[in-house]
Design an enzyme around this catalytic site. Structure first.
Site, short mmCIF file in Angstrom:
data_model
loop_
_atom_site.label_atom_id
_atom_site.label_comp_id
_atom_site.label_asym_id
_atom_site.label_seq_id
_atom_site.Cartn_x
_atom_site.Cartn_y
_atom_site.Cartn_z
N LYS A 1 52.16 33.65 38.88
CA LYS A 1 51.10 33.44 39.87
C LYS A 1 50.05 32.46 39.31
O LYS A 1 49.65 31.52 39.97
CB LYS A 1 50.43 34.76 40.19
N ASN A 2 49.66 32.70 38.04
CA ASN A 2 48.54 31.91 37.49
C ASN A 2 48.96 30.53 37.01
O ASN A 2 48.12 29.77 36.54
CB ASN A 2 47.84 32.70 36.38
N ARG B 1 48.92 40.70 46.33
CA ARG B 1 48.40 39.38 45.91
C ARG B 1 49.19 38.84 44.73
O ARG B 1 49.30 37.65 44.54
CB ARG B 1 46.93 39.51 45.48
N ARG C 1 31.91 35.64 40.45
CA ARG C 1 32.42 35.04 39.21
C ARG C 1 31.74 33.67 39.00
O ARG C 1 31.72 32.86 39.92
CB ARG C 1 33.93 34.89 39.29
N ASP D 1 44.67 40.80 31.47
CA ASP D 1 45.45 41.18 32.66
C ASP D 1 46.44 42.30 32.36
O ASP D 1 47.02 42.86 33.28
CB ASP D 1 46.20 39.97 33.23
N CYS E 1 38.75 38.32 43.27
CA CYS E 1 38.60 39.59 42.53
C CYS E 1 37.14 40.01 42.39
O CYS E 1 36.25 39.18 42.31
CB CYS E 1 39.12 39.41 41.11
C1 EPZ Z 1 42.07 33.33 34.72
O1 EPZ Z 1 40.88 33.60 35.39
C2 EPZ Z 1 43.11 34.14 35.45
N1 EPZ Z 1 43.17 33.73 36.85
C3 EPZ Z 1 42.73 35.62 35.36
O2 EPZ Z 1 43.77 36.35 35.97
C4 EPZ Z 1 42.67 36.01 33.90
O3 EPZ Z 1 42.25 37.36 33.82
C5 EPZ Z 1 41.63 35.12 33.20
O4 EPZ Z 1 42.01 33.74 33.36
C6 EPZ Z 1 41.53 35.41 31.72
O5 EPZ Z 1 42.78 35.31 31.13
C7 EPZ Z 1 43.85 32.63 37.18
O6 EPZ Z 1 44.39 31.93 36.35
C8 EPZ Z 1 43.88 32.29 38.64
P1 EPZ Z 1 38.14 32.61 32.83
P2 EPZ Z 1 39.60 32.67 35.15
O7 EPZ Z 1 37.44 31.45 33.45
O8 EPZ Z 1 40.01 31.34 34.72
C9 EPZ Z 1 33.55 33.21 32.30
C10 EPZ Z 1 44.62 37.88 37.47
O9 EPZ Z 1 44.52 39.11 37.47
N2 EPZ Z 1 33.30 31.98 33.05
O10 EPZ Z 1 39.05 32.37 31.68
O11 EPZ Z 1 38.71 32.80 36.33
C11 EPZ Z 1 34.08 34.33 33.19
O12 EPZ Z 1 33.02 35.02 33.81
C12 EPZ Z 1 43.42 37.05 37.17
O13 EPZ Z 1 45.65 37.23 37.66
C13 EPZ Z 1 32.01 31.46 33.05
O14 EPZ Z 1 31.11 32.05 32.47
O15 EPZ Z 1 38.93 33.39 33.93
C14 EPZ Z 1 34.81 35.22 32.20
O16 EPZ Z 1 33.89 36.14 31.62
C15 EPZ Z 1 42.19 37.90 37.05
N3 EPZ Z 1 31.74 30.31 33.75
C16 EPZ Z 1 35.26 34.24 31.12
O17 EPZ Z 1 34.61 33.00 31.38
C17 EPZ Z 1 32.72 29.62 34.43
O18 EPZ Z 1 32.43 28.56 35.01
C18 EPZ Z 1 36.75 33.97 31.14
O19 EPZ Z 1 37.05 33.70 32.48
C19 EPZ Z 1 34.04 30.17 34.41
C20 EPZ Z 1 34.30 31.34 33.73
#
Ligand code: EPZ
Length: 419
Positions: free
Chosen positions: A22-23, A399, A123, A306, A116
């Site tokens: 998915k990701n 999803r 987020r 995840d 989510c």
């Molecule tokens: C990706 O989310 C995945 N989603 C998530 O999977 C996964 O849990 C996550 O990476 C961590 O591995 C997809 O790829 C679509 P991050 P992402 O940006 O990219 C902070 C699932 O269940 N952050 O790596 O959104 C954020 O708050 C989903 O399939 C900022 O602060 O996660 C988090 O604490 C859930 N500012 C941390 O970074 C930003 O602009 C890591 O989030 C962006 C993120």
């Protein structure tokens, strides 16, 4: 509102095939907007998030032709730069369309992404906005919408103050069409990022360093047609491996990439789960006794956030106490309250840490799936529990897990979908 009804306590056995990630797919689809040539995608999982992403492509003027194994996307007539709030609010990953729109049309308008509930409030997207500004985009916020504009994106140097998977992917794919060199530092290392870079490079992009903390992109004028096969979903594979261990069943997981699951398999070796590994399969052998083992989630190649919720369910069946430390998100342990209602012995120390004492028998319960990964963890808990478990809000599970009822039924699970 449809729901799952699960009768727990049954041994499972057999084989389950893993679908495309998915990701990975949720980035390849927006990346298709970078080219005005046809992009064909295979091994595409049939899940709600993908349907939403393809609806966004069509809403922007792209054409989508579905086929048995995936689709062909053609965005030669891309004619809208605004993400529809209705569609964007259903998909957190809708933000992945912003960079390609900016690169192709010089403009993008979108609402704060939905999806989510696991991140702090809405987020954050500060890293995306800072990255686009570093590439020369003008960013303004009006009436709840972000407006971005840029005559021609310029290559830049950008350091991620927080490691972000989608942040890395978004700026990497956008820089493909920027003028000059972009250097991204403190990047995420997930396999989906390397897969995206490999695909874009087959279309003429010039990306190096994906899978390392520093990614260099030399911009090009345009990129050609593409032909992508989505990589196996490592989170699905890990989820099914945990399901096998938790139900003490012998299950073979096929069409997967065990190399992407090293952190889980290293923990399995410590807690007593026996397994065999092949090039594209993983066989979980019947486990008798499991030992508790504490984990701390971490960006790849660490223990994936995840897989944290399925693993927490597994720890309710392990001998001893384990600390589950969720370092990435601040709401991803809230689902443990539902496990406690089923009889699990879980103490929440703070929003990021719980202590699980096991083993404890679980009993069936009426549950609501809070998010995608907690939802599938409820299914695992229901399969372990004595009695019947009812899970509603299963859109959250649909999803990310295609045909999950049929696939689990093939393993012998007593699970039904009730509309
Ligand atoms: C990706 O989310 C995945 N989603 C998530 O999977 C996964 O849990 C996550 O990476 C961590 O591995 C997809 O790829 C679509 P991050 P992402 O940006 O990219 C902070 C699932 O269940 N952050 O790596 O959104 C954020 O708050 C989903 O399939 C900022 O602060 O996660 C988090 O604490 C859930 N500012 C941390 O970074 C930003 O602009 C890591 O989030 C962006 C993120």
């Amino acid at each position: 509102m449809s729901k799952f009804i699960i009768e727990g306590g049954h041994k499972l056995s057999g084989e389950i095939a893993v679908k495309g990630a998915k990701n990975a797919a949720l980035k390849i689809i927006p990346a298709a907007l970078l080219s005005n040539q046809p992009i064909s995608i295979s091994n595409l999982p049939k899940i709600e998030d993908i349907d939403r992403a393809l609806e966004i492509v069509q809403d922007l003027g792209g054409q989508v032709e579905l086929n048995a194994d995936g689709c062909v996307i053609n965005t030669s007539h891309l004619n809208r730069h605004e993400l529809s709030p209705t569609l964007a609010n259903k998909l957190r990953a809708s933000i992945m369309f912003v960079g390609p729109l900016l690169a192709r049309l010089g403009e993008a308008k979108f609402p704060h992404p939905g999806g989510c509930v696991i991140g702090a409030g809405k987020r954050p997207i500060d890293l995306f906005l800072e990255g686009f500004e570093a590439m020369g985009a003008k960013v303004s916020v009006r009436h709840g919408f972000y407006h971005l504009s840029a005559k021609r994106l310029q290559g830049c140097e950008y350091f991620f103050t927080t490691v972000s998977v989608t942040g890395t992917e978004s700026l990497m794919m956008t820089a493909v069409l920027a003028a000059g060199r972009t250097v991204l530092k403190n990047c995420a290392l997930e396999p989906e990022i390397s897969a995206l870079a490999d695909y874009l490079n087959t279309q003429g992009a010039r990306i190096s360093g994906a899978g390392t903390p520093t990614i260099i992109i030399d911009g090009v004028e345009s990129i050609s047609a593409g032909n992508f096969k989505i990589i196996p979903d490592r989170i699905e594979a890990g989820t099914f491996a945990i399901l096998a261990a938790a139900t003490k069943s012998a299950i073979t997981i096929t069409h997967c990439q065990p190399a992407h699951l090293e952190s889980l398999l290293a923990v399995f070796a410590k807690i007593g789960v026996k397994f065999e590994v092949g090039p594209d399969w993983l066989k979980i052998l019947k486990a008798d006794e499991l030992k508790a083992y504490s984990i701390k989630t971490h960006e790849y190649p660490g223990f994936p956030t995840d897989l944290q919720s399925p693993y927490t369910v597994l720890m309710t069946q392990a001998e001893g106490a384990s600390i589950i430390h969720e370092t990435i998100y601040d709401r991803r342990l809230l689902f443990t309250d539902l496990l406690a209602q089923m009889g699990a012995n879980i103490i929440m120390c703070d929003p990021h840490r719980v202590v699980v004492n096991g083993p404890t028998p679980l009993s069936g319960h009426k549950l609501t799936s809070p998010d995608l990964r907690a939802g599938i963890s409820m299914v695992i808990a229901g399969l372990i529990a004595q009695g019947t478990t009812e899970i509603d809000n299963i859109y959250q599970i649909d999803r990310g897990y295609a045909d999950i009822v049929q696939r689990l039924q093939q393993l012998g699970a007593k699970i039904e979908r009730h509309e």
